[in-house]
Structures are given as C-alpha cells and as structure tokens.
Design a protein around this motif. Sequence first.
Motif, PDB file in Angstrom:
ATOM      1  N   VAL A 130       0.900  -1.064  -0.103  1.00 44.25           N
ATOM      2  CA  VAL A 130      -0.089  -0.128  -0.042  1.00 44.25           C
ATOM      3  C   VAL A 130       0.871   0.692  -0.115  1.00 44.25           C
ATOM      4  O   VAL A 130       0.108   1.935  -0.442  1.00 44.25           O
ATOM      5  CB  VAL A 130      -0.984   0.502   1.681  1.00 44.25           C
ATOM      6  CG1 VAL A 130      -1.752   1.117   0.993  1.00 44.25           C
ATOM      7  CG2 VAL A 130      -1.819  -1.129   1.357  1.00 44.25           C
ATOM      8  N   SER A 131       1.789   1.313   0.545  1.00 49.11           N
ATOM      9  CA  SER A 131       2.629   2.629   0.260  1.00 49.11           C
ATOM     10  C   SER A 131       3.064   2.988  -0.799  1.00 49.11           C
ATOM     11  O   SER A 131       3.601   3.734  -1.408  1.00 49.11           O
ATOM     12  CB  SER A 131       4.876   1.627   1.150  1.00 49.11           C
ATOM     13  OG  SER A 131       5.222   1.667  -0.379  1.00 49.11           O
ATOM     14  N   GLY A 171      -7.877  10.934   4.019  1.00 48.27           N
ATOM     15  CA  GLY A 171      -8.880  10.655   3.941  1.00 48.27           C
ATOM     16  C   GLY A 171      -9.206   9.124   3.322  1.00 48.27           C
ATOM     17  O   GLY A 171     -10.029   8.881   3.654  1.00 48.27           O
ATOM     18  N   LEU A 172      -9.123   9.053   1.937  1.00 43.36           N
ATOM     19  CA  LEU A 172      -9.269   7.856   1.692  1.00 43.36           C
ATOM     20  C   LEU A 172      -8.595   7.127   2.113  1.00 43.36           C
ATOM     21  O   LEU A 172      -9.262   5.529   2.038  1.00 43.36           O
ATOM     22  CB  LEU A 172      -8.907   8.584  -0.493  1.00 43.36           C
ATOM     23  CG  LEU A 172      -9.412   9.012  -0.923  1.00 43.36           C
ATOM     24  CD1 LEU A 172      -9.028   9.515  -2.628  1.00 43.36           C
ATOM     25  CD2 LEU A 172     -11.043   8.667  -1.124  1.00 43.36           C
ATOM     26  N   PHE A 173      -7.359   6.860   2.071  1.00 38.17           N
ATOM     27  CA  PHE A 173      -6.548   5.937   2.952  1.00 38.17           C
ATOM     28  C   PHE A 173      -7.062   5.658   4.178  1.00 38.17           C
ATOM     29  O   PHE A 173      -7.589   3.911   3.862  1.00 38.17           O
ATOM     30  CB  PHE A 173      -4.952   6.538   3.060  1.00 38.17           C
ATOM     31  CG  PHE A 173      -3.750   5.685   3.657  1.00 38.17           C
ATOM     32  CD1 PHE A 173      -3.453   4.768   3.136  1.00 38.17           C
ATOM     33  CD2 PHE A 173      -4.086   5.286   4.918  1.00 38.17           C
ATOM     34  CE1 PHE A 173      -2.735   3.752   3.007  1.00 38.17           C
ATOM     35  CE2 PHE A 173      -3.083   4.335   5.288  1.00 38.17           C
ATOM     36  CZ  PHE A 173      -2.232   3.039   4.683  1.00 38.17           C
ATOM     37  N   ARG A 174      -7.233   6.685   4.731  1.00 39.54           N
ATOM     38  CA  ARG A 174      -8.183   6.227   6.398  1.00 39.54           C
ATOM     39  C   ARG A 174      -9.138   5.471   5.626  1.00 39.54           C
ATOM     40  O   ARG A 174      -9.438   4.471   6.703  1.00 39.54           O
ATOM     41  CB  ARG A 174      -8.862   7.257   6.564  1.00 39.54           C
ATOM     42  CG  ARG A 174      -8.678   7.043   8.689  1.00 39.54           C
ATOM     43  CD  ARG A 174      -8.482   8.112   9.356  1.00 39.54           C
ATOM     44  NE  ARG A 174      -9.816   9.245   9.055  1.00 39.54           N
ATOM     45  CZ  ARG A 174      -8.868  10.440   8.421  1.00 39.54           C
ATOM     46  NH1 ARG A 174      -7.482  10.756   8.525  1.00 39.54           N
ATOM     47  NH2 ARG A 174      -9.941  11.583   8.116  1.00 39.54           N
ATOM     48  N   THR A 175     -10.200   5.444   4.916  1.00 35.52           N
ATOM     49  CA  THR A 175     -11.766   5.131   4.469  1.00 35.52           C
ATOM     50  C   THR A 175     -11.558   3.600   3.633  1.00 35.52           C
ATOM     51  O   THR A 175     -12.291   3.113   3.674  1.00 35.52           O
ATOM     52  CB  THR A 175     -12.661   6.339   4.451  1.00 35.52           C
ATOM     53  OG1 THR A 175     -12.552   7.042   3.316  1.00 35.52           O
ATOM     54  CG2 THR A 175     -13.214   7.233   4.921  1.00 35.52           C
ATOM     55  N   ARG A 206     -10.470  -4.384  -4.578  1.00 37.41           N
ATOM     56  CA  ARG A 206     -11.634  -5.219  -5.639  1.00 37.41           C
ATOM     57  C   ARG A 206     -12.676  -4.118  -4.812  1.00 37.41           C
ATOM     58  O   ARG A 206     -13.533  -2.902  -5.388  1.00 37.41           O
ATOM     59  CB  ARG A 206     -12.104  -6.493  -6.291  1.00 37.41           C
ATOM     60  CG  ARG A 206     -11.182  -6.872  -7.657  1.00 37.41           C
ATOM     61  CD  ARG A 206     -11.672  -5.665  -8.529  1.00 37.41           C
ATOM     62  NE  ARG A 206     -10.249  -6.174  -9.530  1.00 37.41           N
ATOM     63  CZ  ARG A 206     -10.499  -5.884 -11.263  1.00 37.41           C
ATOM     64  NH1 ARG A 206     -12.406  -5.237 -11.219  1.00 37.41           N
ATOM     65  NH2 ARG A 206     -10.588  -7.036 -11.474  1.00 37.41           N
ATOM     66  N   ASP A 207     -12.619  -4.193  -3.438  1.00 36.19           N
ATOM     67  CA  ASP A 207     -13.071  -3.319  -2.709  1.00 36.19           C
ATOM     68  C   ASP A 207     -13.216  -2.246  -2.651  1.00 36.19           C
ATOM     69  O   ASP A 207     -14.379  -0.773  -2.861  1.00 36.19           O
ATOM     70  CB  ASP A 207     -12.931  -4.383  -1.390  1.00 36.19           C
ATOM     71  CG  ASP A 207     -14.686  -4.319  -0.465  1.00 36.19           C
ATOM     72  OD1 ASP A 207     -15.594  -4.088  -1.044  1.00 36.19           O
ATOM     73  OD2 ASP A 207     -14.118  -3.242   1.147  1.00 36.19           O
ATOM     74  N   MET A 208     -12.337  -1.958  -2.918  1.00 35.88           N
ATOM     75  CA  MET A 208     -11.582  -0.819  -1.915  1.00 35.88           C
ATOM     76  C   MET A 208     -12.186   0.390  -3.428  1.00 35.88           C
ATOM     77  O   MET A 208     -12.838   1.375  -3.562  1.00 35.88           O
ATOM     78  CB  MET A 208     -10.552  -0.017  -2.386  1.00 35.88           C
ATOM     79  CG  MET A 208      -9.777   0.125  -1.004  1.00 35.88           C
ATOM     80  SD  MET A 208      -8.166  -0.327  -1.521  1.00 35.88           S
ATOM     81  CE  MET A 208      -6.714  -1.580  -1.056  1.00 35.88           C
ATOM     82  N   GLU A 209     -12.612   0.174  -4.593  1.00 40.96           N
ATOM     83  CA  GLU A 209     -12.481  -0.007  -5.720  1.00 40.96           C
ATOM     84  C   GLU A 209     -14.393   0.357  -5.680  1.00 40.96           C
ATOM     85  O   GLU A 209     -14.761   1.643  -6.317  1.00 40.96           O
ATOM     86  CB  GLU A 209     -12.125  -0.920  -7.111  1.00 40.96           C
ATOM     87  CG  GLU A 209     -12.835  -0.227  -8.605  1.00 40.96           C
ATOM     88  CD  GLU A 209     -12.366  -1.173  -9.545  1.00 40.96           C
ATOM     89  OE1 GLU A 209     -12.977  -2.385  -8.791  1.00 40.96           O
ATOM     90  OE2 GLU A 209     -12.474  -0.868 -11.109  1.00 40.96           O
ATOM     91  N   TYR A 210     -14.776  -0.442  -5.256  1.00 39.45           N
ATOM     92  CA  TYR A 210     -16.521  -0.653  -5.239  1.00 39.45           C
ATOM     93  C   TYR A 210     -16.531   0.650  -4.310  1.00 39.45           C
ATOM     94  O   TYR A 210     -17.514   1.408  -4.746  1.00 39.45           O
ATOM     95  CB  TYR A 210     -16.921  -1.751  -4.991  1.00 39.45           C
ATOM     96  CG  TYR A 210     -18.184  -1.651  -4.083  1.00 39.45           C
ATOM     97  CD1 TYR A 210     -19.058  -1.508  -4.903  1.00 39.45           C
ATOM     98  CD2 TYR A 210     -18.468  -1.567  -2.769  1.00 39.45           C
ATOM     99  CE1 TYR A 210     -20.215  -1.638  -4.260  1.00 39.45           C
ATOM    100  CE2 TYR A 210     -19.551  -1.738  -2.403  1.00 39.45           C
ATOM    101  CZ  TYR A 210     -20.515  -1.567  -2.904  1.00 39.45           C
ATOM    102  OH  TYR A 210     -22.238  -1.473  -2.185  1.00 39.45           O
ATOM    103  N   ARG A 211     -15.711   0.418  -3.257  1.00 41.71           N
ATOM    104  CA  ARG A 211     -16.453   1.755  -2.333  1.00 41.71           C
ATOM    105  C   ARG A 211     -16.040   2.975  -2.591  1.00 41.71           C
ATOM    106  O   ARG A 211     -17.111   4.359  -2.942  1.00 41.71           O
ATOM    107  CB  ARG A 211     -16.001   1.950  -0.918  1.00 41.71           C
ATOM    108  CG  ARG A 211     -16.341   0.361   0.070  1.00 41.71           C
ATOM    109  CD  ARG A 211     -15.923   0.135   1.228  1.00 41.71           C
ATOM    110  NE  ARG A 211     -16.313  -1.389   1.400  1.00 41.71           N
ATOM    111  CZ  ARG A 211     -17.571  -1.530   1.641  1.00 41.71           C
ATOM    112  NH1 ARG A 211     -18.694  -1.006   1.971  1.00 41.71           N
ATOM    113  NH2 ARG A 211     -17.639  -2.658   2.002  1.00 41.71           N
TER     114      ARG A 211
END
Lengths: 611, 582
Positions: free
Chosen positions: A5-6, A29-33, A106-111
């Motif tokens: 993720v770095s 913020g995006l990283f956190r959520t 993929r889940d991150m992409e969805y959200r």
Amino acid sequence: MAEAVSEGAEITVEKDRSGSGPGGLPLRGLFRTHVWPHRASLAAGAVFLALTNWLTVSIPGEIGRSVDALQRGLPVGGHALAIALMGAAIIVIRALSRILIFNPVRDMEYRFRQDFFAHLLRLPMAFWVTHRRGDIVSRAANDIGWVRVMVGYGGLQALNVSLALGLTGWKMVALSPRLTLLSVAPIAVGMAVVQWGIRRFIALFRRNQEQLGEISDHVLGSLQGMATIQGFAAEDAFTDRFRARNLDWLRTGMRMALVRSLAMPVLALSGGLAVGVLVAVGGAMVHAGTLSVGELTAFVALLMVLLPPLRSLGWLVSVAQRGRAALERLLEILQAPVPEESGATAAAATPGSGPGIMVKGLEFTYPGGAAPALEISGAVIPAGSMVGIFGRTGAGKSTLLRLLARLEEPPPGCLFVDGQDLVEIPLEAWRRRVVLVPQRPFLFSETVTFNVALTEEPDMERVRWAVGAAVLEDDLRALPEGLDTLVGERGVMLSGGQRQRVALARGLYRGGDLLLLDDVLSAVDHATETRLVETLEGLSGGPGHPTVVIASHRLSVLQRTGHVLVLDRGLLVDSGPFAEVVARPGPLRDVWLARRAGMADGGPVTGEAAS
Amino acid sequence: MRDLKLLGRLLPFLRKDAWAFAVALVLTPTAAGLSLLQPWLVKRAIDGHIVTGSMEGMGRLMVLYLGAVVGAWIVEAGYGLTLAWGGQRGIVRLRQALYEHLLRLPQSVLDRQPAGRLLTRITSDVDALGEAFSSGVVMILLDLLMIAGTVVAMALLDWRLTLFLLLLAPPFLAVLELLRRRLRTVFMAVRSALSAINSFLAERVDGVEVVQLYAHEEVAQRQFARLGRRFRDAATRSNVHDALTYALVDGASAMAVAAMVWFGSGGPGGLLGPLFHGSVSAGLLVAFIGYLDRLFRPLRELSGKVAVIQRGMASLAKVFELLDEPVPDPERGAPVEEVRGHLVLRDVRFAYPEGTDVIRGVDLEVRPGELVALVGATGSGKTTLTRLLDTSYGGYRGSILLDGRELASLAPRQVRRKVAGVRQDIQLFSDTLRFNVDLGNPAITLERCEAAARAVHADLVVERLGWEGVLRERGAGLSVGEGQLVTFARAMAHDPRVLILDEATASVDPVTERLIQEALGRLFEGRTVIVVAHRLSTVRNADRIVVMEAGRIVEQGTHHELMEAGGRYAALVRAGEAFLAA
C-alpha cells in the motif's frame, strides 16, 4: 502490508510536496476510509508475497546442490523432495498473496466508485455547465479502473519486483560477484531499451486511441447525418474521408507493431546473451576450480527467475504514471464543492399548501456568463394560482423556473416564498415541495413505471392516476407491455410528445406544493393539450391548492392561466391577467396579432384569444 | 465449429496480404528452432566442455549460441511484423467494408437502431478483433509451435525423462483447462457487470437534473451499489481463478524440476535406477530448465490470450451480423436522366414493420414547379410521406410516379441526385464549410458554392469561417439559424429538380427569421417543392396547402380558400397549432 500500500501512500507524499494539486488531505482521508479497513488482509498478502519470493529464489540453490550431488553420485531424493515441496508451497502461497491483495483492492474500488457517484449526483448545476458530461463519465469509467490497477497491480508488483530483485541479486552476489556483474550488464542495457520501447509504445498507443476516436467521431457524424449523405448521394466522398482516417490509424498501428516486435523482446535477447556470458566465463571459472558446476547451474536458474520481474518493472512505471494522472483527475471532481445546507434553521414555510412567491430585485447571471440571464425588479405569484410565463426562446423562462427550483442558486434577498427568503429554506426541504418538469424530458432506460415513480417500490395506484392525468393511457395501450415497457436509451421507444407526458406524469406522481412546468406541452397536439391543461386547472385553484407555473409560448395554454408574466431577453416586460396583457403593446400582443393576421383573411375572427 | 466458420468469413479480408502470412508461416518454425537450439547448445557446453574440462571447441559453440540468440530475436521480430502487416491491413479493410455497408443501410433500419450500437460495431468491436489478432492469434501460433517444439527437443535430449515429465502433464493441464473454462464464464460476468455500471452512471450523469429535482439520489445510489457489488463480486471471483492459474503454473515448473532430479536419481526407492542412473547430467538439467521455461511461459500467458481471442470472436460474430443485414443496391433500378418534377401519388399506403398503416391511401398530384405545403397535427403522417417521396423509405403500396415512372422501379441513388430531401434536424459534419456545402461532389465548383451561399444568405457564415474553415463538433459553433442557412446552401448548390423539405421548428431571432424566409423563397424558385410547413410565411406562399390527418389528405387548397371553407385547416390555424409560435 506496508509496501503493497505504500505505493498508494507514496503518491500522497509526492502530491503533498508538489503542492500543485489539491493537496494530500483527501488522499489521507481516502487512505483511512478505504485502505485502512483492509489492513489485515493486505498485510497477510504482503507476507505471503515475501514468502513466495524467498521460495522462488531458494529453488535454484537447491537445484545447484542436487546437480553437485548428482555429479558426486550422492543421493538427491532429499533435494528433489525439497524442490517439490517448495513448488507446492508456491502454488498455495502465491495464489493466496494475490487473492489477499487483489480482492480488498476490488472492494476499495467499489467503495471509491460508490463515493464518487454519490458526489456526482450532488454536484450543483454550476458544476455541470462548466464541465463536459462525457468527460466526467469517461473519468468515472476509466480513471477509477486505472487507480485500482495502480494500487492493486502496481502495489503488488512493486513489492514483488523489489523483493525478487533484491533476493535474486543477493543470491547471485553470494554465488559469485564477478558473474553477477558480467551477466547483469547486458540485462541492464536490455532493460534500458525495453523501457524506451514501453514509453514509445504508450505514446503510440495514445495516438492510436485518438485516431480511433476520430474514426468513431466520423462514424457518429455519418450516422447522424445519414439522411443527408444518402439523400444527396454523397456516399463516395464520405467513404474517401473514412479511408483517410482508417489509413492514419493503420500507420500508427504498424509503428506500434515495430516497437513491439523489435524493442520489447530485447529483454529476452539480453537474457539469452547473459546466459552466454555465464557459460563462457562461468565455464572458465569451473575449469579453474573457483566455481562448482552446481553453482553455475544455480546461477543460470537464478537468471531465469530474474527476467519476469524485470519484464513487469517496465510496465510498473507506466502503470504508476497513468494511475497518478487518473487519481488527480478524479480528485479534481471529488473536491468540487457540493452545496451544503446553508444552516438555516428557518422551517420551510408550511408545506402542504401552494406557496405564494414574490420576486424582488432579482438579477441572475449564469456562471461564466457575460450578461445577466434574468432581471426582474418585482413580480408576484399568488398562493394556489396558475400562472403562465410567456417569452421567446432565450427570454429567461427556463432560468426563472430553474431558480425557483433552486437548480441554480438564486442570490439572497430576491426570491421569497410565503415571505421567507428562498435561499434560507433548507435545499432538501424545498426540493421536496417543488416539482419542476424540465423542457427537455429526460427518461432513464427503464420501464415506464420506474420513470414515473423513480423508485423500485412504486405505488401502482398513484402511477396509474399520474399516467391518466398526463393523458398517457391511450399511448400506453399501444405499447407492447404497457407500463412495463422498457423505454430504451433516453426513451427512444417513445415519441417526443410521449416522453414529455411521461416526464409530466413523473411530476404529477411526485406531487408538490409548487408545480413548475417548463414548456412541457410543446410536442403534444391540440386535443391532448386541452385535456392536460384541464388536469392542471383541476390541481390548482386558490389557497390551499398547489401553485402552478407554466412556461409556454402557446397562446392557447397561456389564455387559460389566470395570470401571465411576459419575459423578453431576460427582462420582465409585463404581467397581469392574459386579457389585459394582450391588449397592451408587447411581445405577447405581437404574437397574438400575427396569429390574428394569419386568420384575418380567413373570415370571421372570433377574438377568442382575447376572451 | 461455429468459430471456424466465422473465422473463415475473415479470409476475403486477409487474402490480399497472403504473402505476409506465408512469410510468417515460414518464419514460425525458424524462430522456434532457433529458440530451442539455445538450451541444447548450453547443455553441450556444460556436459561436453565445462564438466569434462576440455575447453577446445567451446568458442565455436559460444558463437553458435550467440548466433541463435540474435537470430531468434530477428526472426521473431520478422514474424511479428509480417503478421501485424497482414492482420492490421485486414482489419482496416473490414472496417472500411463495415462503414460502406453502413452508408447503404436503408433509413428504415437506421431509424430503428440506436446510433451507439452501430458505432460500437465499427470501433470497439473491430478494435477488439484487431487486439485478438495482434495479441492473441499472432502470438498463440508461435506459442503452440514453441510448446510442441520444446517437447520434441526435450525428447531428443532424453526421451525417457521427457516421457515421465509428460506423464505428469495431463492432470496439470486438466486443472489448468478447468480453471480457464471457469475463468471464461467469470470473465464474461465481469465485463457485463462493468458495462452495466458504466452505462448506468452515464445515464444518471446525463439526467442529473432529474435526479436532483426529484431527490432521486438515494434510489440511484442503491441501484448503483447493487451494480457495483455485482462487479466487485464477479471481479473477486475472477481474481481467485486468475491467482490460482498464475500460481499453479509458477509452482508446477518447480515441481517439474523436482521430478526431473528425482527420476534422474533413480526415482522412488531407486526402483527406476536401472533406467535412469547416471543419465541426468548437469548439462541436461540446465537444458531442461531452459526448456521448461520455454514451456511454461507460453502456458502461463495462454489463458490471457485465449480470453482476448474469445472477446475477438464475440465481436466478430456481431460484426458479421451487421454485415449480413441486407442492403439494397442503391444503383439498382432504371436509370434516371432528366427530371421535370412531376409527381403523382395514387392510393399510397405505408406501414412500418409490424405496425399498422401510417399512410392510409394518399392521392395527390404535384405539377412541375409547384410549391405544396403539408400541414397537419403531430402524427398525421406528413413526415412519413416526405420520407417516401425522397426515397428514404421504400416499401410503399399503391403508386408514386415521378415523371410518369414508378419511383420504386428507379435507381434510388440516381433519383436522389434529382430529388433532395432536407430533414428537420440540421445535419452538419465536422469538416470544412466547403465540404458541408458540396458534400465532396466534384461537379460542384467553388463558384457554384459561392453563388449558392449568396442566394440563401449563408455568405455571412462563409465570411466568418472561410470555405476551408472547419466546423467543430458537427457545427456546434454555429447558431441554429446559421446551421439552417448552411443546409439551404447545400441544397441550393446541389440544385435538385424536386425538393422535399421538413422545415426546422426551432425558433430563431426575428432578423435570422427574415433571412431564412428570404432564403427559402430563393431555394424554392423553379423547383417542385413539397414542404412540411411550420412557418406561416411558407404556408402563405404555397401554391397549394395539403392538410393531413391520420394518414390521409383531408383538405387542399390555398390559404385563402381553406380559411373560407372553415374546415380542419381553419381550426388548426385558429388553435394556433398548425405552426409553431412566430
């Protein structure tokens, strides 16, 4: 997971430093959520990835040892078993590393896409008039995918490549620094060529896509103008023009093939050369007794391990570049401000009855507009009345309605609803009271019912009532599946007049205290219009009833409204009961006279227009 | 089987570059051979020289090896280039054929198809086909040959070891095939979910006003979330399959090496010892590692390539579906020389496919040079009638005679050179102003264009843009009025004997309105004109007004006569709806 993720985090830092963009805050913020909740899976994936790499580079050493054992006639069963076990472990662990890293992405992409969509739906009209919608759609369609590739594939490969290179390099150096240097030299040259090739290829690819865009534009233009092309027998000229574009595309395509065929395989070429160097120099070393045959074998095997990650390194750079550019484009939209509730505590003026509206010293200019689109010093729309707005195209009818619906934000102190400043009423509360049926009916490619009710659990009785009130029943009977008919893209299955009436039914279904109809009767015939106006008359009717405002240039419609506002080039030039306004000189009278003249030599004019 | 048949239909587009494919075919075994030679040479070097310690002849071997490495690179490049040449030129021909086919599709077919779908055929589908060809077919041929060659080379080096390795292959290949099949269905689900997401989003963005006005955000978000989850779940499943495939190939190559070492040492409990003992040398092992790499690399990429090819095949099917849509030959029919412009309609009837009649028995005679205005409510059949007259739609019943000859028997393209239809929507092209007027017709000189532009007041546009000025985005830079004047200049320059015009309804400012009225007057001069009228001025200037209702003519006469008669026309005028607002 740090490294996987770095890759994403790195970009945050870079952006912070560049200071050109929107800054690092939203990214953090995006990283956190989006990223943080998946930390366990990502971390496990990273650990597995490291394990895989360790196994992959350990195998050549084991092969080397088994070769040496074979040479000396020692048993190799243990070595074979070790290699087999490592191979089996690789299957499980590599698969797990990819699943554990790619699935959360993929889940991150969805959200992220979900957030993006929610943001889009709330962007004010001021945003939409300054941005091309096609462009926004393409950003949502392509850029989100690119960001996902950067974070997922990019993150995984970054970790993979650095681990593979580091571990392989370490093993190689441990075997023989001299051989490492000699074999890496041709590979480094090969890498440089491939890197150049990839850059060139991407540039050509982009050009190729642009040319494809031109081709598609040409086709679209031809489709839209087909009646003209065929009607004027101009097919040949269009064919020639298409051919020219097609051949441009071919030229770029061939240059891409040139790069792909010559430059890209240079890595394999240099890998082959490196093996040659190894055998020649390493052979001499074995001869001299400074290297065992097994070690030489291990070295060749390590070189084979090294090549695939190098191959992906070239793409990694471009993936990161594209992903970053995509993310910047997305952030640009995500940071466009969404109107917030003005914090007004004032309760929306009593819902449930048609509001009275007062306009005072209104001057409105569209964002980026040179001159005001609308200037009204004063006007009144009484509660529960039916008022018509007359004016030619561009007179400001739509602007006034859009301001009343707060699709455009009116300046404060200009529009009053039951005495209260419109901008102080919470937007959502106001939207719940207002219904605007726009001039250009917009239908979604769903069923008629969905288009009327705009919900998946419609009140069918109300749908049927709305459809009836909008004089759609006969039309629906002619449709293959009535209310369940899919109307197609933008409602292509329906005629223009039917689309307008579906939009009107939508407004009636929703209902409200203030009904704003923007020229919605322009494509219906006279008989239908009469019935529609009767419906509307039935709705309004004094205090307690909804207030109805109809913008139209049809005299027959305006006549039936109690009160008419006349707009001309953005100015309110007259207002009052139809019969009075038409008696005074002005745009309304001009049109009425033109009509009358049209009928004049036709015999008795009843003067019905003025009645 | 169906796939083969489809591929066969591509042949005509590829045939012209048969030489390129022939060269590629010759180069394939050469490339494979050169590549496969390399591990063998390395084995010779290790077993024959390095292990034994006799360095004599080692130099020659290394030169041979370098030659094989560089030679393989050159030959493979040649292979890639010749195939790209043949393939891409084939794609260009196919796209050209599709476009030309599109231009010949009858209006009735075009009107029923969303433009987007036809566009996709020519762009995305042909593109997917090209991709399938260049990334898929091109490489897969070499890959397959390489796999076969590798097996042969390995067998030549040590057939027993190869045989044992091959015995291990079937279960591995079976699992791979299973994964590939599942991946294929999953992949299709991913694609359809993604396109659903994108079209949903595009539509909501397009209708964002409605979404906001009706506080529809939450419903839309719920729907979008459902589509998003469908995509995510499909993608997740495809990830799992993909990861398994990738890891399987990765681990299997290590296991193959293990098997090699094991068998070489005598196998389970040394049972196979008599068969193998001492036969697995260091050189052989290195060579086999090299061969296994050549075996597994194409295997690993095979599934990706197969997916690309499958996508290509799907596109191919759709492309040929469009190409199979029958098109009438616009040059077929009796030739048309001079046209006087005399039209006679006898009991003309017309229905759209699977519909009831929209034209229900029209009788009408229009003399050369006459100006006839069609009037009637929406849906009365005026526009459909004009489409029949300008040959946009065929298949009418009854009879339409142009100068005494049946319209349906004449070659449509030749008719269209004399009978021009001008539609209500302003059709401009993203090309030069000159092209928009002459439409590439070499017979129309610049002088003729200029005269036409002057006559219809389009010279102002010419002055502003210049003849070579390019209209952006299909004339987005022109005002509605200017756009109309340019289409009038086009009609004027083409000088048809018969003009079928559907007047635009869009309102323009009074100054432009006057220009348009004058322009129309000049355009109508000396021609037979049938006009769907939305202007009072047009109606008043007409020699005859024809009132239509429900697909029939219900009244005709001059404005004066019809007003006096006090029938349908008078009612329409009185209602103010025969025409749009002034």
